[in-house]
Design a protein around this motif. Structure first.
Motif, PDB file in Angstrom:
ATOM      1  N   LYS A 125      44.930  30.186  34.859  1.00 16.20           N
ATOM      2  CA  LYS A 125      44.825  30.935  33.358  1.00 16.20           C
ATOM      3  C   LYS A 125      43.716  30.015  33.642  1.00 16.20           C
ATOM      4  N   ILE A 126      42.960  29.340  34.807  1.00 17.86           N
ATOM      5  CA  ILE A 126      41.495  28.707  34.733  1.00 17.86           C
ATOM      6  C   ILE A 126      40.703  29.912  36.424  1.00 17.86           C
ATOM      7  N   LEU A 127      41.933  30.459  36.623  1.00 25.09           N
ATOM      8  CA  LEU A 127      40.711  31.470  37.390  1.00 25.09           C
ATOM      9  C   LEU A 127      39.950  32.758  37.253  1.00 25.09           C
ATOM     10  N   LYS A 128      38.481  32.185  37.391  1.00 25.01           N
ATOM     11  CA  LYS A 128      38.005  33.260  36.840  1.00 25.01           C
ATOM     12  C   LYS A 128      38.446  35.361  36.487  1.00 25.01           C
ATOM     13  N   VAL A 129      38.487  35.530  35.613  1.00 27.66           N
ATOM     14  CA  VAL A 129      39.130  36.742  35.426  1.00 27.66           C
ATOM     15  C   VAL A 129      36.987  37.909  35.512  1.00 27.66           C
ATOM     16  N   THR A 130      36.821  39.066  36.271  1.00 30.23           N
ATOM     17  CA  THR A 130      36.272  39.705  36.588  1.00 30.23           C
ATOM     18  C   THR A 130      36.491  40.591  35.316  1.00 30.23           C
ATOM     19  N   TYR A 131      35.603  41.351  34.512  1.00 25.34           N
ATOM     20  CA  TYR A 131      36.435  42.486  33.590  1.00 25.34           C
ATOM     21  C   TYR A 131      35.481  44.241  34.575  1.00 25.34           C
ATOM     22  N   PRO A 132      36.947  45.005  34.252  1.00 28.99           N
ATOM     23  CA  PRO A 132      36.429  45.946  35.150  1.00 28.99           C
ATOM     24  C   PRO A 132      34.907  46.585  34.714  1.00 28.99           C
ATOM     25  N   SER A 133      34.758  47.501  35.524  1.00 29.91           N
ATOM     26  CA  SER A 133      33.490  48.174  35.273  1.00 29.91           C
ATOM     27  C   SER A 133      33.612  49.903  34.644  1.00 29.91           C
ATOM     28  N   SER A 134      35.298  50.062  35.172  1.00 28.36           N
ATOM     29  CA  SER A 134      35.823  51.409  34.377  1.00 28.36           C
ATOM     30  C   SER A 134      37.400  50.790  33.409  1.00 28.36           C
ATOM     31  N   ARG A 135      37.749  51.431  32.509  1.00 29.48           N
ATOM     32  CA  ARG A 135      38.976  51.077  31.551  1.00 29.48           C
ATOM     33  C   ARG A 135      40.380  51.447  32.543  1.00 29.48           C
ATOM     34  N   ALA A 136      40.632  49.691  32.428  1.00 29.11           N
ATOM     35  CA  ALA A 136      42.228  49.608  33.319  1.00 29.11           C
ATOM     36  C   ALA A 136      43.259  50.236  32.467  1.00 29.11           C
ATOM     37  N   SER A 137      43.979  50.573  32.741  1.00 29.66           N
ATOM     38  CA  SER A 137      45.858  51.411  32.750  1.00 29.66           C
ATOM     39  C   SER A 137      46.513  50.096  33.034  1.00 29.66           C
ATOM     40  N   GLY A 138      47.796  50.418  32.331  1.00 36.23           N
ATOM     41  CA  GLY A 138      49.222  49.228  32.419  1.00 36.23           C
ATOM     42  C   GLY A 138      48.947  48.092  31.403  1.00 36.23           C
TER      43      GLY A 138
END
Length: 1194
Positions: free
Chosen positions: A403-416
């Motif tokens: 959970k410490i690993l940085k998550v990059t918010y996607p440029s387009s909405r993800a599915s799933g």
């Protein structure tokens, strides 16, 4: 229906007309004007017609009307009750009441919002009639419930809306009526809760039976009743006595826990349970809730979590978020009521397993909430030592590390719905919103790692050490080029954060992890050679965190041979850092690329950090450190920032020589030819034209002018080096060491020692040139200096993009452009020069003390350099002068120099700032009045920026006045804290009197009136924060001004103006609770202070529209009753003053045009007094005199 002479037929015709008008307002095919006309007709009828209720009833009960028309009919009935109840006849009241209850008995409608509207009509009547004049209400509602599911739902809505108005939201403003209804609810609460319980048990049972039998329509009806009961309970459990919640052995809580596993009711049950576990109050009030900490209850929560995690869909995810909040609430209750727990062994493991389940979930939102549970346990002194908790640490570390690993918010909405990114898209609508959340989430997770190191240091370190070893194993596979989203960089960046927080608690850990293992890991980091600059920079972060093991190696507890291993490793660590300091990069990333530059700057910054945190460790190897620094400084390609940072590290370590002569000699060596460079630059710094020519501001922007590029570098390096020496060279904090080291320079008149800073003799001769630079920079803003700038440098003096974004509150997530243009570099240079020269003045005030303040003509030189013409400086430059230079200067001014430094500066500054701020606020007010600040798409406009700058400048000036009036002279001698950016804090109540410096300033005929007028004007400027800050200064300033004589003395006009300013502020800022409270207190005390000396101030209060002369007389009587307690704010005086000024106090725009609701108080309820504890205490007595009476009954 009795509608009087007008007749039923006529009312029915009106109702038909209204129904057509309502339909018209919502018909999109009709012209706008027609819709508007219809809407106006409806509103006019609602406001003016005496037949509102009758027409409303026809519309609501008529089968031929649409739901929209029915809803309007119910609104007409509600409007009549709400606004005309005191005007209509008793017959009309009975008509409305009977017909509303008839609608209830008939079952309402299938449409939920219509039932809610009917409930509101009944609630409005309850607020006016119950319990005194409607004693049968509860019986009537109970009777309605027996008539079917829909009436039951309406009754529940009645209860919910009633408690919202009376208890939770308290929208019923009439205090006595709220008190009556609250008391009636409370006295009937046992029956009300029994009613709720019967409904839940009955309808849940019927729901399950009908579902099993396949009667889904019938089950759905029962299910809706249960949902409404749970919703209504949610409004009750927040405030009722906990005894009602846990009655019957906690049957309600048991049902709620069971319903958590039912897909239909779980979300509503969790919401209700959340209100229970979030209860505030005394320990005694919350203690009954400990019934929730049982194996059955916690197991229900665990099962519900398991089931919802297995069912991957949005509805179950929403439930999980609510369930995690329930867990967080339970943790808060548990930590505060730990001493009341029983049978911990049976339920705590299940609770911890549930927490771990949610932590392991891909959603970061769930993990963050679950982490709050874990963190609360780790922070608790007793819970953190329990075997079950300690056994959970390794599993939690495994679950939390990803959970410490940085998550990059996607440029387009993800599915799933299977990974953190998909859940991030579900929870957050934008990258900026997610970035704010992730930053907070990671901070809280890292705090848990820190507490794990305290609770279980060996386990935590073993995990982190293994993670680090695994990461170092991947160095060989590291590509030459990677970006910040590469998996290797993401992992290393997270690990660097974890290493830092975990090892920050190494010295407090008990037992302490093996130092030899830590040294081996550090040795491996030193030997590692990553090829990518981003990874090399993170490797330096690893070394920074692990450096603490070198400090432990010299401890006697480290064990045999560890000290020698540390002594052998230290030079290698320094070599590694210095190697990174001259890092050239590997193709295709060369020396000039941003990533490679960052490695070098990171290495230089690391040396400063080590010099600050571990100076005694570096002191024995100072010779080696000095030699490495000299070698690095000899390189011509070292930038100004890198070279100065390197020398700052040397100075930090040398502070522990505790020898004035050695430190002074090192300062001389560090400065080198700095004096000659300043002397060579000085002719160019005497005017704006000279400075413009020197740095190339008058020439086209280009990178092909080596002479001017060298001049810019020389100027920046000379200034940064001077600032670095002043900030980092310190006098020993221990007076004995300072005295033995030769730092003494005599004593003050009061006998306090005076210390001399080793850099003082070297730096003070450079000050005139630095001040000349400040003056030349300021002259660039003169109108005639515009011709000095080349057209391509038109924006050189405007705020740089980063500062602009900061002022506008915009998050800067985008990586900066790889190559700045020459125009950008010129803009940054001028702002860096100005920022550094202001910081130099502030840092010198803190570190040089009397050496600086005793310099001849200091105030005159500073005024000429920094305050020559503040009105032509842009606000962001002037703000920097106040914050970085003048505030520290006034804060650290010794009392001996109040008269020759502090006062002359305020004499110069205060009148100029009063005029300047007045002009700027007039301009901002004009922007608001013209609507330019509210135009669409203008959130980043120049006008918005100017508005923000004026607000920040005003706040900075008030902070400077606070330092001058109530906090001045805090430190007469050099301070060991060099951070002049940290404002002095003095939390608590506002000061009653000014300081010695404040008294001198306010007694001055020039500075005093200007300062007082600035404070009073700040009360009325359109910035609530500035007004609140001015509130704290206004009273002590007024009191000091009352005691002043001569030109600074307060006159009757000024006294009336002061009170008028406070009342004006109440008008403008009274809508904010904090401002209103502070301003009312200030107004009372101001009037109290001024009234005896200036009787005419009562004229200000008499000018208030419709003021009651009797109230004014009462206020004066209260003031004369306690003449010797001016500092005491009597609540009765404040309430009376609030009543006097009630027509003035500002209200928020949502309240400005609100139609007033008048509810008359009903006869006082008879409250049965507490029963006497014994017969003797009874009013009729115990009858003891008749005890032996022969005629007494036997």
């Amino acid at each position: 229906m009795n509608v009087g002479a007008f007749g039923e037929r006529e009312v029915a015709l009106i109702a038909d007309e209204l129904s057509r008008a309502v339909e018209l307002t919502l018909n999109p095919t009709v012209a706008h004007d027609a819709r508007k006309q219809a809407y106006t007709a409806c509103e006019s009828f609602k406001e003016n017609s005496p037949w509102c209720a009758q027409a409303g009833l026809i519309l609501a009960s008529g089968a031929m009307y649409s739901p929209v028309v029915k809803h309007f009919g119910l609104q007409l009935m509600e409007h009549t009750v709400k606004y005309r109840w005191t005007q209509i006849t008793q017959a009309e009241k009975i008509f409305i009441k009977e017909n509303a209850m008839k609608l209830l008995y008939m079952g309402g409608w299938e449409t939920a919002h219509l039932n809610d509207a009917l409930a509101r009509v009944i609630v409005e009547m309850i607020k006016r009639e119950w319990p005194q004049q409607w004693p049968t209400l509860l019986a009537e509602l109970s009777d309605a419930c027996s008539r079917g599911h829909l009436p039951t739902q309406i009754v529940l809505h009645v209860f919910l809306r009633l408690v919202e108005d009376v208890a939770t939201l308290q929208t019923l403003e009439q205090h006595q009526r709220r008190k009556d209804i609250y008391q009636a609810l409370t006295s009937n609460m046992a029956e009300i809760f029994a009613f709720f319980m019967r409904l839940i048990e009955l309808h849940v049972q019927e729901f399950r039976e009908k579902t099993a039998a396949g009667d889904y329509a019938g089950a759905s009806s029962n299910g809706r009743v249960v949902q409404v009961v749970l919703l209504t309970l949610t409004g009750f459990v927040e405030w009722v006595s906990t005894n009602h919640i846990v009655t019957n052995n906690g049957r309600l809580l048991q049902i709620l826990c069971i319903l958590l596993s039912d897909d239909v009711f779980q979300l509503s049950a969790a919401e209700c349970l959340l209100q229970v576990v979030n209860r505030k109050g005394s320990t005694k009030e919350r203690k009954p809730l400990m019934i929730l900490f049982s194996e059955d209850a916690i197991s229900c929560i665990h099962r519900a979590a398991l089931q919802s995690i297995a069912a991957v869909d949005e509805s179950h995810y929403l439930f999980l978020k609510k369930l995690s909040q329930v867990l967080a609430g339970l943790a808060q209750q548990l930590t505060s009521l730990w001493n009341c727990t029983t049978s911990v062994e049976s339920w705590l493991p299940v609770l911890l397993e549930t927490m771990l389940l949610l932590t392991s979930h891909p959603s970061l939102t769930l993990a963050q909430t679950a982490n709050s549970v874990w963190l609360a346990f780790l922070k608790h002194e007793q819970i953190s030592k329990l075997p079950h908790v300690l056994a959970m640490v390794p599993r939690w570390l495994q679950a939390a590390a990803p959970k410490i690993l940085k998550v990059t918010y996607p440029s387009s909405r993800a599915s799933g719905l299977t990974d953190a990114v998909a859940y991030a898209c579900m929870d957050y609508d934008s990258e900026q919103e997610f970035a704010i959340f992730f930053s907070r989430s990671r901070t809280e997770m890292l705090e848990s790692f820190r507490y794990c190191m305290i609770a279980a240091p060996l386990v935590t370190w073993a995990f982190v050490e293994q993670w680090t070893q695994t990461a170092l194993d991947k160095v060989d596979s590291c590509p030459l080029q990677l970006d910040v989203t590469h998996p290797l960089h993401v992992e290393w960046e997270a690990l660097a954060q974890v290493l830092d927080v975990v090892l920050s608690r190494l010295l407090q850990a008990e037992p302490r992890p093996n130092v030899a293992e830590g040294l081996r890991l550090l040795q491996r980091c030193v030997a590692s050679e990553p090829r990518a600059p981003l990874i090399l920079s993170l490797l330096l972060s690893f070394i920074s965190a692990l450096f603490v093991f070198l400090s432990c190696a010299y401890s006697q507890l480290a064990g045999p041979g560890v000290g020698s291993a540390g002594a052998e490793l230290l030079p290698r660590v320094l070599d590694k850092i210095f190697k990174a300091l001259v890092y050239e990069g590997t193709p295709p990333e060369g020396r000039a690329t941003r990533n490679v530059k960052n490695v070098r700057r990171h290495a230089a910054g690391l040396l400063v950090k080590l010099g600050s945190k571990f100076p005694l460790l570096l002191l024995p190897v100072f010779g080696r450190l000095h030699e490495l620094c000299q070698t690095a400084l000899a390189r011509p390609d070292l930038s100004a920032v890198e070279s100065v940072t390197l020398q700052e590290a040397l100075l930090l370590v040398s502070n522990h020589f505790c020898c004035y002569e050695r430190q002074s000699a090192l300062v001389a060596q560090v400065l080198g030819d700095c004096r000659e460079r300043w002397a060579a630059l000085s002719p160019h710094l005497q005017s704006a034209a000279g400075l413009a020519r020197l740095v190339g501001l008058d020439a086209p922007p280009t990178d092909d002018d080596p002479e001017r590029a060298q001049a810019r570098r020389t100027l920046l390096h000379a200034l940064m080096l001077t600032l670095g020496v002043v900030k980092r060279t310190q006098v020993p904090a221990d007076p004995d060491k300072a005295s033995r080291g030769g730092f003494s320079a005599g004593v003050t008149a009061s006998g306090n020692p005076v210390w001399r800073n080793p850099c003082g003799a070297h730096v003070l001769p450079l000050f005139p040139a630095a001040l000349a630079l400040a003056r030349a920079l300021h002259e660039l803003h003169a109108p005639q200096a515009a011709a000095l700038r080349h057209a391509a440098h038109a924006r050189a003096l405007q705020p740089p993009p980063a500062e602009r974004r900061n002022l506008l509150g915009l998050r800067d997530d985008a990586p900066p452009a790889p190559l700045a243009t020459p125009q950008d570099r010129m803009q940054n240079l001028l702002h860096t020069l100005h920022d550094n020269v202001c910081q130099l003045v502030g840092a010198a005030a803190a570190s040089l003390g009397r050496e600086l303040f005793s310099a001849a003509g200091l105030a005159r030189a500073l005024a000429a350099a920094l305050l020559a013409a503040p009105e032509r400086l842009p606000d962001h430059w002037l703000r920097r002068v106040l914050r970085a230079a003048l505030r520290p200067l006034l804060l650290h001014c010794p009392p001996a120099h109040y008269a020759d430094v502090a006062l002359p500066l305020l004499q110069h500054l205060a009148p100029l700032m009063l005029v300047h701020l007045n002009q700027r606020w007039e301009y901002v007010t004009s922007l608001y009045e013209s609507g330019k600040l509210e135009e669409e798409g203008g959130s980043e406009s120049q006008e918005v920026l100017e508005d923000m700058l004026v607000r920040h400048l005003t706040r900075e000036h008030l902070e400077l006045l606070k330092v001058s009036l109530v906090e001045g002279g805090m430190s007469a001698e050099p301070s060991t804290d060099m951070d002049d950016e940290t404002p002095p804090t003095n939390p608590g109540r506002a000061p009653e009197q000014v300081s010695e410096l404040g008294a001198i300033i306010l007694a001055d005929p020039i500075a005093g009136p200007a300062v007082l007028h600035t404070i009073l004007r700040a009360l009325t400027w359109n910035d609530s924060t500035s007004s609140l800050r001015a509130c704290a200064l206004a009273l002590p300033a007024l009191r000091a001004a009352l005691g002043a004589t001569g030109g600074a003395a307060l006159g009757s006009n000024e006294a009336s103006g002061a009170l008028a300013a406070v009342l004006h502020a109440l008008r403008l800022h009274g809508q904010h609770d904090a401002n209103q409270a502070a301003l009312l207190a200030l107004a009372v005390q101001t009037y109290e202070a001024l009234r005896p000396r200036f009787p005419g101030v009562i004229g200000v209060l008499r000018a208030i529209p419709d003021v009651d002369a009797h109230d004014l007389q009462r206020l004066d009587d209260k003031l004369t009753a306690q003449p010797n307690k001016p500092a005491k704010i009597d609540k009765s005086k404040r309430d009376l003053f609030k009543k006097i000024t009630s027509r003035l106090i500002g209200r928020n725009v949502g309240q400005l045009f609100k139609k007033e609701v008048f509810i008359l108080d009903l006869p006082t309820m008879h409250i049965p007094k507490e029963k006497p504890r014994s017969a003797v205490e009874a009013t009729e007595g115990a009858g003891l005199e008749n005890l032996f009476n022969a005629n007494a009954p036997t």
